[in-house]
Design an enzyme around this catalytic site. Structure first.
Site, PDB file in Angstrom:
ATOM      1  N   CYS A 133       0.814  -1.227   0.000  1.00 21.25           N
ATOM      2  CA  CYS A 133       0.000   0.000   0.000  1.00 21.25           C
ATOM      3  C   CYS A 133       0.849   1.280   0.000  1.00 21.25           C
ATOM      4  O   CYS A 133       1.436   1.633  -1.009  1.00 21.25           O
ATOM      5  CB  CYS A 133      -1.002  -0.036   1.159  1.00 21.25           C
ATOM      6  SG  CYS A 133      -2.311   1.194   0.973  1.00 21.25           S
ATOM      7  N   HIS A 182      -3.965  -5.194   0.537  1.00 19.83           N
ATOM      8  CA  HIS A 182      -3.459  -5.610   1.854  1.00 19.83           C
ATOM      9  C   HIS A 182      -3.511  -7.128   1.999  1.00 19.83           C
ATOM     10  O   HIS A 182      -4.581  -7.682   2.282  1.00 19.83           O
ATOM     11  CB  HIS A 182      -4.298  -4.955   2.964  1.00 19.83           C
ATOM     12  CG  HIS A 182      -4.051  -3.488   3.075  1.00 19.83           C
ATOM     13  ND1 HIS A 182      -3.094  -2.949   3.899  1.00 19.83           N
ATOM     14  CD2 HIS A 182      -4.603  -2.450   2.405  1.00 19.83           C
ATOM     15  CE1 HIS A 182      -3.077  -1.640   3.766  1.00 19.83           C
ATOM     16  NE2 HIS A 182      -3.984  -1.310   2.863  1.00 19.83           N
ATOM     17  N   GLU A 208      -2.467  -8.830   4.377  1.00 19.70           N
ATOM     18  CA  GLU A 208      -2.535  -9.216   5.789  1.00 19.70           C
ATOM     19  C   GLU A 208      -3.951  -9.342   6.321  1.00 19.70           C
ATOM     20  O   GLU A 208      -4.174  -9.953   7.353  1.00 19.70           O
ATOM     21  CB  GLU A 208      -1.744  -8.211   6.651  1.00 19.70           C
ATOM     22  CG  GLU A 208      -2.297  -6.785   6.715  1.00 19.70           C
ATOM     23  CD  GLU A 208      -1.863  -5.887   5.571  1.00 19.70           C
ATOM     24  OE1 GLU A 208      -1.467  -6.417   4.525  1.00 19.70           O
ATOM     25  OE2 GLU A 208      -1.941  -4.650   5.716  1.00 19.70           O
ATOM     26  N   SER A 224      -1.098 -12.921  38.297  1.00 15.57           N
ATOM     27  CA  SER A 224      -2.401 -12.251  38.382  1.00 15.57           C
ATOM     28  C   SER A 224      -3.548 -13.227  38.226  1.00 15.57           C
ATOM     29  O   SER A 224      -4.709 -12.850  38.374  1.00 15.57           O
ATOM     30  CB  SER A 224      -2.496 -11.208  37.274  1.00 15.57           C
ATOM     31  OG  SER A 224      -2.600 -11.868  36.024  1.00 15.57           O
ATOM     32  N   GLY A 225      -3.228 -14.468  37.867  1.00 16.54           N
ATOM     33  CA  GLY A 225      -4.300 -15.414  37.545  1.00 16.54           C
ATOM     34  C   GLY A 225      -4.564 -15.429  36.052  1.00 16.54           C
ATOM     35  O   GLY A 225      -5.274 -16.290  35.545  1.00 16.54           O
ATOM     36  N   GLY A 226      -4.007 -14.452  35.325  1.00  7.75           N
ATOM     37  CA  GLY A 226      -4.224 -14.361  33.882  1.00  7.75           C
ATOM     38  C   GLY A 226      -3.225 -15.200  33.086  1.00  7.75           C
ATOM     39  O   GLY A 226      -2.286 -15.773  33.642  1.00  7.75           O
ATOM     40  N   VAL A 227      -3.446 -15.228  31.779  1.00  8.23           N
ATOM     41  CA  VAL A 227      -2.647 -16.091  30.905  1.00  8.23           C
ATOM     42  C   VAL A 227      -1.183 -15.638  30.836  1.00  8.23           C
ATOM     43  O   VAL A 227      -0.256 -16.450  30.970  1.00  8.23           O
ATOM     44  CB  VAL A 227      -3.235 -16.082  29.463  1.00  8.23           C
ATOM     45  CG1 VAL A 227      -2.427 -16.970  28.547  1.00  8.23           C
ATOM     46  CG2 VAL A 227      -4.684 -16.515  29.485  1.00  8.23           C
ATOM     47  N   ASP A 228      -0.959 -14.333  30.643  1.00  3.27           N
ATOM     48  CA  ASP A 228       0.402 -13.867  30.386  1.00  3.27           C
ATOM     49  C   ASP A 228       1.335 -14.115  31.567  1.00  3.27           C
ATOM     50  O   ASP A 228       2.430 -14.676  31.404  1.00  3.27           O
ATOM     51  CB  ASP A 228       0.406 -12.363  30.046  1.00  3.27           C
ATOM     52  CG  ASP A 228      -0.457 -12.056  28.832  1.00  3.27           C
ATOM     53  OD1 ASP A 228      -0.764 -12.995  28.081  1.00  3.27           O
ATOM     54  OD2 ASP A 228      -0.840 -10.891  28.656  1.00  3.27           O
ATOM     55  N   SER A 229       0.909 -13.702  32.760  1.00  2.00           N
ATOM     56  CA  SER A 229       1.818 -13.880  33.899  1.00  2.00           C
ATOM     57  C   SER A 229       2.002 -15.365  34.203  1.00  2.00           C
ATOM     58  O   SER A 229       3.087 -15.795  34.605  1.00  2.00           O
ATOM     59  CB  SER A 229       1.322 -13.117  35.131  1.00  2.00           C
ATOM     60  OG  SER A 229       0.091 -13.639  35.588  1.00  2.00           O
TER      61      SER A 229
END
Ligand code: XMP
Length: 518
Positions: A87, A175, A177, A229-234
Site C-alpha cells: 500500500c 493488503h 494481511e 495475576s491469575g491471567g494467561v500472560d503472567s
C-alpha cells in the site's frame, strides 16, 4: 535483550511500520507461517540490518504526496534484500523512483479481484485470476517507477502489483494481511519462503527451548520475583521461568479483594499444582481501606496501583538477594508504546499494570514474552502442557471488580457483584458459550430500582451483563447470546443474589463504548 537473542537464532523478517492500523496484522500473518518477525518504526531501522532476511513496508494513513510524507531510510535494504512494499510502501517506491501517484478517481476501499496475473510460478504461485483482495487507499499509482514491471491489476486499479526489474523488490497496492484478502497468506508465503528463502522454524516448542536456554544464561543463579495475576500472560511467563530457574523463581499472588468469587483460593491451588514456588498474599483489607470513599474511576485505579506496589514491595523485601523482577509483558504492549509517527496517543484509561513497577524497587526487569502475541502466548502455554482452564481464561482487568462497581466500593457491593458474576460465568460454561466469548463479566450499577418480589415492594440494585467478542480488546462487539440463556441467567441472578432485583444486557460495541464501564 530477549528480542535480540531470539533474533540472532532465527531467519528474521523486519516489518517497517508507517502507522497503518494493519501493521500488527502483517506480523501475525507472518508468525502464522512459523516465521519470526519484528515491527520497528520506519525511521528507527535496527543497527544489525544485515541479519534480517527480508523486509516488509507497511501501509500508512499518510500520503506520499502530502507534507507529512514519511521517508524511510532504505539504505542496506532496497536492492540488497528481498523487499515487499504494501500500500503506502508501494506508493512510496513509485512516487520517489520515477513513477507517479495521484488521488484516486473512484473509491478504492474493500473488495476487488485480481486480473492479469504474471509470475504465476513465484510471487503469485497458487493464486489465480479472480482472487479476492482487499483495498484501502485514497491515492493510486498512475505510473510505475523506473524498471517497474506490472504483475497484476484489478478492475479499478491498473497497477495493483509490480516488481522492480533486477531487484528482489515487490510492491502491492492491496493488503495481503487482512482476512478478506483470501490468498494473502499464500502471497506472503510465496514472497518470504520461495523468493526470500526464509525458513519456517518459528514454533512454540522452539520458542520454549530457546527462551529457557536464554533465561538460564541471563539469570544464572539469581533470584527472580514475579507477580502472578491469575491471567494467561503472567502464568505462562512464570512457567517459562520455572523451567529455566526452578526454585529461584519466587511468585507472589496478591489478593486485592477484587477478584472473582473463590478465585484467590482456586487459582492459588492451581499454581501450586503446577509446581510453582508461589506465595498467596491476602491484602483485601488494605485495598478496601485505600478505596474507601473513592468513586472516580481514575482515582480508584491509581489507589489500587499504589497499594499493589506497596504490598509487592513489602513482600519482595522478604526475599533475600532478589535481583530481578519478571513481567508478563507481551508484544502489543511493546508496540503500542512506540508510535510510528511519534505522535502522542490519547490515554483513554490508565492501565496500571502496563509500565511496570517504579524505579525504587531497584530490580532488573526480565520479560520472557516480550516477542509474542496473545494467541502465541496461549500456544506456548499449551506446548508446556499448561491446563486449558488457565490458558483459555477471559481477560480480567488488573483493578478487578473495582472498575465494575460504578461509584464507591464497599465490601457488601463486592460480595453482590462476585455472586452475580459467578452465576453469569458458570452459566456461560454450562451452556458451552464461555470459549466462544472473548470476555464477559457483570457490572454493578449505582442505581436502585423498584421491583416486586412475592407481595413485597423492593428497592434494590441493578446489574448489567457484558459479553464481547474481540481479538485483541482494541475493538469489540457485543455477543448475541441466546434469549433463553439470558432469560435463565437473569432469573437465577435475581432469585439467588440478595440485593439485586433487575438485570440488563449491554449491547454497545467498542468503539464508541469501551469494554469496561470505567
Ligand atoms: P477497555 O475497557 O479499555 O478494555 O475497552 C480493554 C481491555 O483491557 C482491560 N482493561 C484493563 N486491564 N488494567 C488492566 O489490566 C486496567 O486498568 C484495565 N482497564 C481495562 C479490559 O478488561 C479489556 O480486556
Amino acid at each position: 535483550m530477549q528480542l535480540l537473542l531470539l533474533h540472532m537464532q532465527h531467519n528474521n523478517v523486519l516489518i517497517l511500520d508507517f502507522g497503518s492500523q494493519y501493521t500488527q496484522l502483517i506480523a501475525r500473518r507472518v508468525r502464522e507461517l512459523n516465521i519470526y518477525c519484528e515491527i520497528h518504526p520506519f525511521n528507527k531501522i535496527p543497527n544489525n540490518i544485515e541479519s534480517y532476511k527480508a523486509v516488509i513496508l507497511s501501509g500508512s494513513p499518510n500520503s506520499v504526496r502530502g507534507e507529512d510524507v514519511l521517508h524511510p531510510e532504505l539504505k542496506g535494504i532496497r536492492g540488497e534484500k528481498p523487499l515487499l512494499a504494501v500500500c503506502y510502501g508501494a506508493q512510496y517506491l513509485a512516487h520517489f523512483s520515477g513513477g507517479e501517484v495521484a488521488p484516486s478517481n473512484t473509491r478504492e476501499y474493500g473488495r476487488a479481484n485480481l486480473s492479469y496475473i504474471k509470475e504465476k510460478e513465484s510471487f503469485f504461485h497458487n493464486i489465480y485470476e479472480g482472487s479476492q483482495v482487499w483495498m484501502s487507499h485514497s491515492d493510486t499509482i498512475k505510473k510505475l517507477p523506473e524498471n517497474g514491471v506490472l504483475l497484476a491489476s484489478t478492475h479499478d486499479v491498473e497497477n495493483a502489483a509490480y516488481k522492480i526489474e533486477g531487484e528482489q523488490t515487490y510492491a502491492i497496492q492491496f493488503h495481503p494481511e487482512v482476512y478478506h484478502s483470501k490468498d494473502g497468506k499464500q502471497l506472503l508465503e510465496n514472497f518470504l519462503v520461495d523468493i526470500a528463502g526464509v525458513n519456517q522454524d518459528w514454533t512454540p516448542q522452539s520458542f520454549v527451548e530457546e527462551t529457557v536456554a536464554d533465561l538460564q544464561k541471563q539469570l544464572g543463579d539469581d533470584k527472580v520475583v514475579l507477580g502472578l495475576s491469575g491471567g494467561v500472560d503472567s502464568s505462562v511467563a512464570a512457567m517459562l521461568l520455572h523451567k529455566a530457574i526452578g526454585k529461584n523463581l519466587y511468585c507472589l499472588f496478591v489478593n486485592n479483594g477484587l477478584l472473582r468469587k473463590n478465585e484467590f483460593h482456586d487459582v492459588l491451588e492451581q499454581y501450586k499444582g503446577m509446581g510453582l514456588n508461589v506465595k498467596g498474599v491476602d491484602a483485601s483489607a488494605r485495598f478496601l481501606e485505600a478505596l474507601k470513599g473513592l468513586s472516580d474511576p481514575e482515582q480508584k485505579r491509581k489507589a489500587i496501583g499504589r497499594v499493589f506496589i506497596e504490598v509487592f514491595d513489602d513482600e519482595a523485601h522478604e526475599i533475600t538477594d532478589v535481583k530481578w523482577l519478571a513481567q508478563g509483558t507481551i508484544y502489543p504492549d511493546v508496540i503500542e508504546s512506540v508510535s510510528a509517527t511519534g505522535g502522542p496517543s490519547a490515554t483513554i484509561k490508565s492501565h496500571h499494570n502496563v509500565g511496570g513497577l517504579p524505579d525504587f524497587m531497584k530490580l532488573k526487569v526480565v520479560e520472557p514474552l516480550k516477542a509474542l502475541f496473545k494467541d502465541e502466548v496461549r500456544r506456548v502455554g499449551a506446548s508446556m502442557h499448561m491446563e486449558k482452564s488457565l490458558l483459555g481464561r477471559h481477560p480480567f482487568p488488573g483493578p478487578g471488580l473495582a472498575i465494575r462497581i460504578l461509584g464507591d466500593i464497599t465490601a457488601e457491593k463486592v460480595r453482590i457483584l462476585q455472586e452475580v458474576d459467578a452465576v453469569f460465568i458458570n452459566n456461560l460454561k454450562k451452556w458451552n458459550l464461555y470459549d466462544s466469548v472473548w470476555q464477559a463479566g457483570a457490572i454493578l450499577l449505582p442505581v436502585n430500582s423498584v421491583g416486586v418480589m412475592g407481595d413485597e415492594r423492593t428497592y434494590e440494585k441493578c446489574v448489567a451483563l457484558r459479553a464481547v467478542e474481540s481479538t485483541d480488546g482494541m475493538t469489540a462487539d457485543w455477543v448475541n447470546l441466546p434469549y433463553e440463556f439470558l432469560q435463565k441467567t437473569s432469573n437465577e441472578i435475581i432469585n439467588k443474589v440478595k440485593g439485586v432485583n433487575r438485570v440488563v444486557y449491554d449491547i454497545s460495541s467498542k468503539p464508541p463504548a469501551t469494554i469496561e464501564w470505567e
